[in-house]
Design an enzyme around this catalytic site. Structure first.
Site, PDB file in Angstrom:
ATOM      1  N   LYS A 128       0.860  -1.190   0.000  1.00 14.30           N
ATOM      2  CA  LYS A 128       0.000   0.000   0.000  1.00 14.30           C
ATOM      3  C   LYS A 128       0.890   1.231   0.000  1.00 14.30           C
ATOM      4  O   LYS A 128       2.025   1.175   0.470  1.00 14.30           O
ATOM      5  CB  LYS A 128      -0.896   0.013   1.249  1.00 14.30           C
ATOM      6  CG  LYS A 128      -2.120   0.891   1.108  1.00 14.30           C
ATOM      7  CD  LYS A 128      -3.287   0.144   0.475  1.00 14.30           C
ATOM      8  CE  LYS A 128      -4.501   1.030   0.298  1.00 14.30           C
ATOM      9  NZ  LYS A 128      -5.684   0.273  -0.107  1.00 14.30           N
TER      10      LYS A 128
HETATM   11  P1  NAD Z   1     -13.402   7.616  -2.668  1.00 13.85           P
HETATM   12  O1  NAD Z   1     -12.383   8.687  -2.517  1.00 13.85           O
HETATM   13  O2  NAD Z   1     -13.980   7.353  -4.012  1.00 13.85           O
HETATM   14  O3  NAD Z   1     -14.630   7.883  -1.663  1.00 13.85           O
HETATM   15  C1  NAD Z   1     -14.426   8.093  -0.297  1.00 13.85           C
HETATM   16  C2  NAD Z   1     -15.755   8.470   0.319  1.00 13.85           C
HETATM   17  O4  NAD Z   1     -15.586   8.588   1.743  1.00 13.85           O
HETATM   18  C3  NAD Z   1     -16.301   9.808  -0.165  1.00 13.85           C
HETATM   19  O5  NAD Z   1     -17.702   9.712  -0.326  1.00 13.85           O
HETATM   20  C4  NAD Z   1     -15.980  10.740   0.999  1.00 13.85           C
HETATM   21  O6  NAD Z   1     -16.838  11.870   1.071  1.00 13.85           O
HETATM   22  C5  NAD Z   1     -16.166   9.811   2.168  1.00 13.85           C
HETATM   23  N1  NAD Z   1     -15.522  10.317   3.390  1.00 13.85           N
HETATM   24  C6  NAD Z   1     -14.259  10.812   3.515  1.00 13.85           C
HETATM   25  N2  NAD Z   1     -14.058  11.218   4.794  1.00 13.85           N
HETATM   26  C7  NAD Z   1     -15.213  10.960   5.475  1.00 13.85           C
HETATM   27  C8  NAD Z   1     -15.634  11.168   6.803  1.00 13.85           C
HETATM   28  N3  NAD Z   1     -14.807  11.703   7.698  1.00 13.85           N
HETATM   29  N4  NAD Z   1     -16.890  10.782   7.159  1.00 13.85           N
HETATM   30  C9  NAD Z   1     -17.735  10.242   6.254  1.00 13.85           C
HETATM   31  N5  NAD Z   1     -17.382  10.036   4.951  1.00 13.85           N
HETATM   32  C10 NAD Z   1     -16.138  10.390   4.571  1.00 13.85           C
HETATM   33  O7  NAD Z   1     -12.721   6.303  -2.054  1.00 13.85           O
HETATM   34  P2  NAD Z   1     -13.086   4.790  -2.331  1.00 13.85           P
HETATM   35  O8  NAD Z   1     -12.183   4.287  -3.395  1.00 13.85           O
HETATM   36  O9  NAD Z   1     -14.550   4.655  -2.464  1.00 13.85           O
HETATM   37  O10 NAD Z   1     -12.590   4.125  -0.970  1.00 13.85           O
HETATM   38  C11 NAD Z   1     -13.411   4.058   0.186  1.00 13.85           C
HETATM   39  C12 NAD Z   1     -12.888   2.966   1.093  1.00 13.85           C
HETATM   40  O11 NAD Z   1     -12.891   1.728   0.375  1.00 13.85           O
HETATM   41  C13 NAD Z   1     -11.454   3.139   1.602  1.00 13.85           C
HETATM   42  O12 NAD Z   1     -11.355   2.570   2.874  1.00 13.85           O
HETATM   43  C14 NAD Z   1     -10.651   2.306   0.627  1.00 13.85           C
HETATM   44  O13 NAD Z   1      -9.423   1.883   1.163  1.00 13.85           O
HETATM   45  C15 NAD Z   1     -11.598   1.160   0.423  1.00 13.85           C
HETATM   46  N6  NAD Z   1     -11.361   0.374  -0.786  1.00 13.85           N
HETATM   47  C16 NAD Z   1     -11.373   0.960  -2.017  1.00 13.85           C
HETATM   48  C17 NAD Z   1     -11.173   0.174  -3.143  1.00 13.85           C
HETATM   49  C18 NAD Z   1     -11.254   0.725  -4.530  1.00 13.85           C
HETATM   50  O14 NAD Z   1     -11.153  -0.062  -5.493  1.00 13.85           O
HETATM   51  N7  NAD Z   1     -11.457   1.999  -4.719  1.00 13.85           N
HETATM   52  C19 NAD Z   1     -10.919  -1.205  -3.010  1.00 13.85           C
HETATM   53  C20 NAD Z   1     -10.930  -1.763  -1.732  1.00 13.85           C
HETATM   54  C21 NAD Z   1     -11.160  -0.956  -0.639  1.00 13.85           C
END
Ligand code: NAD
Length: 438
Positions: A128
């Site tokens: 990561k």
């Molecule tokens: P993203 O940037 O597309 O979305 C993040 C979301 O979280 C946004 O809606 C944002 O407003 C919200 N957010 C941020 N801070 C916040 C807070 N303090 N309170 C409430 N909401 C808040 O990111 P993503 O890719 O959707 O990732 C989200 C999670 O999923 C992370 O933990 C990431 O590690 C995990 N994840 C993502 C992927 C991927 O393929 N993108 C894969 C596995 C896991």
């Protein structure tokens, strides 16, 4: 500055004396991960002699990322790339741009990638990366310069056969394109396989953008079936409406579920009859947040956790469900779209209250599964259609989840511990087969 701590540097230290950056009493995501590992060690049999491997990232790289700002000043950002374990294949895991990124967080996220990749049995280790920055405060040019300099700095340890970054919070296809181009410029050849989550026109895979949310939906539906819950009548609350939460919410709504509450960084909205998800997605694309969505009520942020729902999907950041709010959660099932959203103490409270937790290390593994498909397609320069990708994704997710469900039943452990058992056995088995070098 560039500082690498490689495997073997601590060879003279007794096994119990962990380096300071690995200490569990400094709680936070890494401390939570260590507690999760401790819960699985009693189930590892003879392989437990290798368990220390799981508690020590193989390689940690901390880099300084200096860039010219638009106003003529020079700014420095701190960047990380952690390769937790590469016994099963090259490191694999996303890159996060966020103002709260810490080394502890990146270490934990890299370790969860090791577990996740082994859980769905894709041939990767775990890695990561991240930069401690609020990217929303950068211009597009500053963002590109920072991404390119960071890629150059970590270029000494990444590569299509070494470690393959991907998008995570606040990183997207464009950032992957810049990373791929920078690495390619530095190595003198076009290396599409160095990152996944690229634009489709640059060797990206169809279905990658939706893959994590699709996996959350697939595994969540399987879990619901096991506990006799009907998705078509379920009431769902989602925290985070970005890539993961937005797609998962859309798929649950299409299956008939009512998405009644959504929270993101801008606020919390509520609609008892079910939110209009397509309209909400357009609103978020236009404004950057769910706040001010006209077809919903505003809810105080803290009340989000006690919304009366069947399914709760944390899909934002880690450590959101803690001992402080776990007792108020009304959902029967929590599906972890985010990485590390539930602390071990909260896990215990939810278990006691009979709330089923479908853990991150299987629930959100759909993203890395299609990243694996992307990497395979890049190597063969032969691209599959979206139906084939989605069908293969669903098959892998269902097979993995069925095996984990069975272990949980046999050993009477939580789904998290069951996933760790399956995954850690795979990781440590390859560790043993490979042996120690020299
Ligand atoms: P993203 O940037 O597309 O979305 C993040 C979301 O979280 C946004 O809606 C944002 O407003 C919200 N957010 C941020 N801070 C916040 C807070 N303090 N309170 C409430 N909401 C808040 O990111 P993503 O890719 O959707 O990732 C989200 C999670 O999923 C992370 O933990 C990431 O590690 C995990 N994840 C993502 C992927 C991927 O393929 N993108 C894969 C596995 C896991």
């Amino acid at each position: 500055m560039s500082h690498t701590i490689a495997e073997g540097e601590n060879a003279l230290a007794p096994a119990s004396a962990l380096p300071s950056y690995l200490e569990a009493d400094n709680l936070g995501p890494w401390g939570n991960y260590l507690q999760q590992v401790d819960r699985v060690i009693p189930h590892l049999g003879n392989l437990s002699r290798w368990a220390e491997t799981l508690k020590r990232p193989k390689r940690i790289l901390i880099v300084d990322v200096p860039i010219h700002m638009d106003d003529g000043t020079v700014a420095h950002f701190e960047g990380y790339r952690v390769q937790h374990n590469v016994s099963r294949g090259p490191g694999k895991g996303g890159v996060r741009f966020h103002q709260d990124v810490t080394l502890s967080e990146v270490m934990a996220l890299s370790a969860w990638m090791s577990v996740k990749n082994a859980a769905v049995n894709v041939p990767y280790g775990g890695a990561k990366g991240g930069i401690r920055v609020d990217p929303k405060k950068l211009s597009l040019g500053e963002l590109e310069r920072m991404t390119r300099r960071y890629t150059s700095e970590i270029g000494i340890i990444i590569g299509p056969n070494k470690d393959i970054p991907a998008p995570d919070v606040n990183t997207n296809e464009q950032i992957m394109a810049w990373m791929m181009d920078t690495y390619s410029m530095n190595t003198g050849s076009t290396a599409t396989g160095v990152v996944t989550g690229k634009p489709v026109d640059l060797g990206g895979s169809l279905g990658r953008r939706e893959a994590t949310g699709r996996g959350v939906f697939t595994v969540g539906s399987e879990a619901a079936r096991h506990i006799g819950m009907d998705i078509a009548t379920a009431r769902v609350a989602v925290q985070g409406f970005g890539n993961v939460g937005g797609v998962a919410g859309k798929l649950f709504a299409e299956a008939g579920a009512r998405i009644i509450a959504v929270q993101d960084h801008g606020g919390t909205i509520y609609q008892e009859a079910g939110l209009d998800v397509p309209a909400l997605l357009l609103h978020v694309a236009r404004t950057g947040s769910v706040a001010h969505f006209e077809k919903a009520e505003v809810l105080a942020d803290e009340l989000f956790w006690e919304v009366d729902c069947d399914i709760l999907i944390p899909a934002a950041l880690e450590q959101q469900i803690t001992a402080a709010n776990a007792g108020r959660i009304k959902a029967r099932m929590v599906i972890e779209g985010a990485n590390g959203p539930t602390t071990p103490a909260a896990d215990d409270i939810l278990k006691e209250r009979n709330v089923l937790v479908v853990p991150d290390v299987i629930a959100n593994a759909g993203g890395v599964t299609v990243s694996y498909f992307e990497w395979v397609q890049d190597f063969s320069s032969f691209f599959w259609d979206e139906d084939e990708i989605n069908a293969r994704l669903v098959k892998i997710m269902k097979t993995a989840f069925a095996g984990i469900w069975q272990v949980a039943q046999e050993k009477q452990v939580s789904l998290r511990t069951a996933t760790f058992i399956v995954a850690c056995q795979r990781i440590l088995h390859t560790r043993e087969l490979r042996g120690l070098y020299p």
